[in-house]
Scaffold this motif. Structure first.
Motif, PDB file in Angstrom:
ATOM      1  N   PRO A   1       0.875  -1.258   0.128  1.00  0.00           N
ATOM      2  CA  PRO A   1      -0.081   0.012  -0.183  1.00  0.00           C
ATOM      3  C   PRO A   1       0.709   1.281  -0.063  1.00  0.00           C
ATOM      4  O   PRO A   1       0.448   2.400  -0.515  1.00  0.00           O
ATOM      5  CB  PRO A   1      -0.828  -0.192   1.253  1.00  0.00           C
ATOM      6  CG  PRO A   1      -1.037  -1.647   1.592  1.00  0.00           C
ATOM      7  CD  PRO A   1       0.373  -2.275   1.122  1.00  0.00           C
ATOM      8  N   LEU A   2       2.012   1.393   0.745  1.00  0.00           N
ATOM      9  CA  LEU A   2       2.892   2.528   0.774  1.00  0.00           C
ATOM     10  C   LEU A   2       3.381   2.909  -0.628  1.00  0.00           C
ATOM     11  O   LEU A   2       3.402   4.000  -1.144  1.00  0.00           O
ATOM     12  CB  LEU A   2       3.929   2.223   1.539  1.00  0.00           C
ATOM     13  CG  LEU A   2       4.797   3.283   1.796  1.00  0.00           C
ATOM     14  CD1 LEU A   2       4.319   4.879   2.216  1.00  0.00           C
ATOM     15  CD2 LEU A   2       5.937   3.035   2.859  1.00  0.00           C
ATOM     16  N   VAL A   3       3.856   1.826  -1.193  1.00  0.00           N
ATOM     17  CA  VAL A   3       4.491   1.872  -2.744  1.00  0.00           C
ATOM     18  C   VAL A   3       3.420   2.477  -3.604  1.00  0.00           C
ATOM     19  O   VAL A   3       3.457   3.341  -4.450  1.00  0.00           O
ATOM     20  CB  VAL A   3       5.219   0.638  -3.172  1.00  0.00           C
ATOM     21  CG1 VAL A   3       5.569   1.064  -4.680  1.00  0.00           C
ATOM     22  CG2 VAL A   3       6.325   0.362  -2.391  1.00  0.00           C
ATOM     23  N   ASN A   4       2.291   1.859  -3.569  1.00  0.00           N
ATOM     24  CA  ASN A   4       1.271   2.255  -4.443  1.00  0.00           C
ATOM     25  C   ASN A   4       0.801   3.679  -4.303  1.00  0.00           C
ATOM     26  O   ASN A   4       0.521   4.356  -5.190  1.00  0.00           O
ATOM     27  CB  ASN A   4      -0.051   1.366  -4.068  1.00  0.00           C
ATOM     28  CG  ASN A   4      -0.051   0.118  -5.127  1.00  0.00           C
ATOM     29  OD1 ASN A   4       0.377   0.175  -6.440  1.00  0.00           O
ATOM     30  ND2 ASN A   4      -0.301  -1.075  -4.473  1.00  0.00           N
ATOM     31  N   ALA A   5       0.677   4.052  -3.061  1.00  0.00           N
ATOM     32  CA  ALA A   5       0.176   5.345  -2.630  1.00  0.00           C
ATOM     33  C   ALA A   5       1.321   6.302  -3.142  1.00  0.00           C
ATOM     34  O   ALA A   5       1.003   7.391  -3.498  1.00  0.00           O
ATOM     35  CB  ALA A   5      -0.121   5.478  -0.858  1.00  0.00           C
ATOM     36  N   THR A   6       2.562   5.891  -2.700  1.00  0.00           N
ATOM     37  CA  THR A   6       3.521   6.895  -3.187  1.00  0.00           C
ATOM     38  C   THR A   6       3.685   7.154  -4.653  1.00  0.00           C
ATOM     39  O   THR A   6       3.753   8.362  -5.290  1.00  0.00           O
ATOM     40  CB  THR A   6       5.109   6.450  -2.704  1.00  0.00           C
ATOM     41  OG1 THR A   6       4.781   6.292  -1.240  1.00  0.00           O
ATOM     42  CG2 THR A   6       6.025   7.315  -3.131  1.00  0.00           C
ATOM     43  N   LEU A   7       3.672   6.105  -5.495  1.00  0.00           N
ATOM     44  CA  LEU A   7       3.678   6.322  -6.843  1.00  0.00           C
ATOM     45  C   LEU A   7       2.365   7.149  -7.365  1.00  0.00           C
ATOM     46  O   LEU A   7       2.396   7.914  -8.318  1.00  0.00           O
ATOM     47  CB  LEU A   7       3.968   4.958  -7.553  1.00  0.00           C
ATOM     48  CG  LEU A   7       5.181   4.313  -7.240  1.00  0.00           C
ATOM     49  CD1 LEU A   7       5.428   2.947  -7.749  1.00  0.00           C
ATOM     50  CD2 LEU A   7       6.494   5.399  -8.062  1.00  0.00           C
ATOM     51  N   ASN A   8       1.199   6.809  -6.883  1.00  0.00           N
ATOM     52  CA  ASN A   8      -0.070   7.142  -7.373  1.00  0.00           C
ATOM     53  C   ASN A   8      -0.020   8.747  -7.298  1.00  0.00           C
ATOM     54  O   ASN A   8      -0.419   9.347  -7.780  1.00  0.00           O
ATOM     55  CB  ASN A   8      -1.257   6.487  -6.447  1.00  0.00           C
ATOM     56  CG  ASN A   8      -2.641   6.794  -7.090  1.00  0.00           C
ATOM     57  OD1 ASN A   8      -2.712   6.770  -8.481  1.00  0.00           O
ATOM     58  ND2 ASN A   8      -3.297   7.555  -6.376  1.00  0.00           N
ATOM     59  N   ALA A   9       0.470   9.091  -5.886  1.00  0.00           N
ATOM     60  CA  ALA A   9       0.485  10.725  -5.694  1.00  0.00           C
ATOM     61  C   ALA A   9       1.717  11.269  -6.593  1.00  0.00           C
ATOM     62  O   ALA A   9       1.389  12.550  -7.059  1.00  0.00           O
ATOM     63  CB  ALA A   9       1.180  10.836  -4.052  1.00  0.00           C
ATOM     64  N   LEU A  10       2.840  10.690  -7.027  1.00  0.00           N
ATOM     65  CA  LEU A  10       3.733  11.188  -7.722  1.00  0.00           C
ATOM     66  C   LEU A  10       3.137  11.529  -9.151  1.00  0.00           C
ATOM     67  O   LEU A  10       3.262  12.465  -9.928  1.00  0.00           O
ATOM     68  CB  LEU A  10       4.851  10.221  -7.948  1.00  0.00           C
ATOM     69  CG  LEU A  10       6.103  10.668  -8.865  1.00  0.00           C
ATOM     70  CD1 LEU A  10       6.780  12.009  -8.166  1.00  0.00           C
ATOM     71  CD2 LEU A  10       7.025   9.554  -8.909  1.00  0.00           C
ATOM     72  N   CYS A  11       2.397  10.532  -9.683  1.00  0.00           N
ATOM     73  CA  CYS A  11       1.665  10.625 -10.989  1.00  0.00           C
ATOM     74  C   CYS A  11       0.273  11.614 -11.045  1.00  0.00           C
ATOM     75  O   CYS A  11       0.200  12.362 -11.809  1.00  0.00           O
ATOM     76  CB  CYS A  11       0.878   9.226 -11.489  1.00  0.00           C
ATOM     77  SG  CYS A  11       2.342   8.126 -11.654  1.00  0.00           S
ATOM     78  N   ALA A  12      -0.335  11.571  -9.701  1.00  0.00           N
ATOM     79  CA  ALA A  12      -1.161  12.762  -9.710  1.00  0.00           C
ATOM     80  C   ALA A  12      -0.758  14.444  -9.620  1.00  0.00           C
ATOM     81  O   ALA A  12      -1.568  15.005 -10.213  1.00  0.00           O
ATOM     82  CB  ALA A  12      -1.984  12.406  -8.385  1.00  0.00           C
ATOM     83  N   ILE A  13       0.474  14.291  -9.323  1.00  0.00           N
ATOM     84  CA  ILE A  13       0.937  15.723  -9.584  1.00  0.00           C
ATOM     85  C   ILE A  13       1.021  16.146 -10.939  1.00  0.00           C
ATOM     86  O   ILE A  13       0.817  17.418 -11.213  1.00  0.00           O
ATOM     87  CB  ILE A  13       2.428  15.706  -9.036  1.00  0.00           C
ATOM     88  CG1 ILE A  13       2.584  15.607  -7.544  1.00  0.00           C
ATOM     89  CG2 ILE A  13       3.104  17.117  -9.533  1.00  0.00           C
ATOM     90  CD1 ILE A  13       3.955  15.289  -6.840  1.00  0.00           C
ATOM     91  N   GLU A  14       0.988  15.271 -11.962  1.00  0.00           N
ATOM     92  CA  GLU A  14       0.879  15.465 -13.337  1.00  0.00           C
ATOM     93  C   GLU A  14      -0.362  15.908 -14.018  1.00  0.00           C
ATOM     94  O   GLU A  14      -0.192  16.540 -15.014  1.00  0.00           O
ATOM     95  CB  GLU A  14       1.543  14.354 -14.246  1.00  0.00           C
ATOM     96  CG  GLU A  14       3.198  14.161 -13.952  1.00  0.00           C
ATOM     97  CD  GLU A  14       3.346  12.782 -15.083  1.00  0.00           C
ATOM     98  OE1 GLU A  14       3.290  13.209 -16.172  1.00  0.00           O
ATOM     99  OE2 GLU A  14       3.557  11.641 -14.406  1.00  0.00           O
ATOM    100  N   LEU A  15      -1.190  15.673 -13.329  1.00  0.00           N
ATOM    101  CA  LEU A  15      -2.602  15.899 -13.850  1.00  0.00           C
ATOM    102  C   LEU A  15      -3.061  17.126 -14.270  1.00  0.00           C
ATOM    103  O   LEU A  15      -3.617  17.159 -15.536  1.00  0.00           O
ATOM    104  CB  LEU A  15      -3.774  15.108 -12.859  1.00  0.00           C
ATOM    105  CG  LEU A  15      -3.628  13.327 -12.870  1.00  0.00           C
ATOM    106  CD1 LEU A  15      -4.875  13.045 -11.765  1.00  0.00           C
ATOM    107  CD2 LEU A  15      -3.979  12.949 -14.067  1.00  0.00           C
ATOM    108  N   PRO A  16      -2.877  18.039 -13.479  1.00  0.00           N
ATOM    109  CA  PRO A  16      -3.041  19.462 -13.782  1.00  0.00           C
ATOM    110  C   PRO A  16      -2.436  19.977 -15.163  1.00  0.00           C
ATOM    111  O   PRO A  16      -2.961  21.025 -15.850  1.00  0.00           O
ATOM    112  CB  PRO A  16      -2.802  20.391 -12.746  1.00  0.00           C
ATOM    113  CG  PRO A  16      -2.732  19.452 -11.518  1.00  0.00           C
ATOM    114  CD  PRO A  16      -2.002  17.902 -12.099  1.00  0.00           C
TER     115      PRO A  16
END
Length: 238
Positions: free
Chosen positions: A204-219
């Motif tokens: 869950p930690l790895v998934n949350a970290t990488l998901n948050a990193l990718c979410a930064i790109e969305l805007p």
């Protein structure tokens, strides 16, 4: 979406950072497009069309994949989702080809075939793996024919009879990580090893970290024409 990856992740696919992030990018890229009916080509488990059925007013989805053992029906968000090995003409206004065209020899021909199956005005959302320099055992395992630069997939769409509306890369934040891993694979990999998927379940930690990193790109997703692991193209049938 490849059924080989579905087999690896199983019921945990919705937790995996890659698919969660790509689902968010798909929804962001579609913007204010509100489909009434969805055709999902090479759909696999129907992960992406299920997400749209649950989050939009779309009334139904048709998932097409030659890998299905037989035709079947299901539901998502209380709406019908039909799994078929093939379809003819359909009155759908959104066609998804999520990581499909890289699997076939004639990408223009396959896309043009589906352009002919839907009415004028239908939108097409296409995603493909980006950059030949990222070619790896993962591509061989999934039986890819090629990876694309953004202008290349846009040219495929145009040659298939579509009007390209916009295109961009995604997963730019993790691009340096992936590029480094590919380089290490080439420098220290064993030639005799069997190709295998690099997709695997994470904590869950790895998934949350990488998901948050990718979410930064969305805007800024729409403006990234520089680099990423995936190339998106949105087009419309004139």
């Amino acid at each position: 979406m490849d059924l080989k990856e579905t087999d690896i992740l199983g019921e945990h696919i919705d937790e995996h950072w890659y698919y969660r992030s790509k689902r968010a990018a798909m929804q962001k890229f579609l913007g204010d497009i509100r489909p009434a009916s969805i055709l999902d080509v090479g759909a696999g488990s129907g992960f992406f069309s299920r997400a749209l059925l649950e989050s939009t007013a779309a009334r139904d989805a048709w998932c097409v994949d030659i890998s299905y053992p037989e035709d079947s029906d299901d539901s998502a968000g209380g709406k019908p989702i039909r799994f078929r090995r093939a379809v003819d003409q359909l009155d759908t206004d959104l066609v998804l080809l999520m990581d499909v065209l890289e699997h076939v020899d004639d990408d223009v021909g396959l896309l043009a075939d589906y352009v002919g199956k839907v009415p004028a005005g239908a939108h097409f959302l296409i995603s493909v793996p980006a950059f030949s320099c990222l070619w790896s055992d993962h591509d061989v395992f999934l039986e890819h024919k090629r990876r694309y630069r953004l202008h290349e997939i846009e040219r495929v769409a145009a040659n298939a009879g579509l009007q390209v509306l916009r295109g961009s890369y995604y997963f730019g934040a993790v691009f340096p990580i992936a590029a480094s891993l590919r380089l290490l694979e080439r420098c220290y990999g064993k030639a005799e090893r069997q190709p295998q998927s690099q997709l695997k379940r994470h904590s869950p930690l790895v998934n949350a970290t990488l998901n948050a990193l990718c979410a930064i790109e969305l805007p800024v997703l729409a403006s990234n024409r520089f680099a990423g692991l995936t190339a998106f193209c949105l087009a419309r049938k004139p």
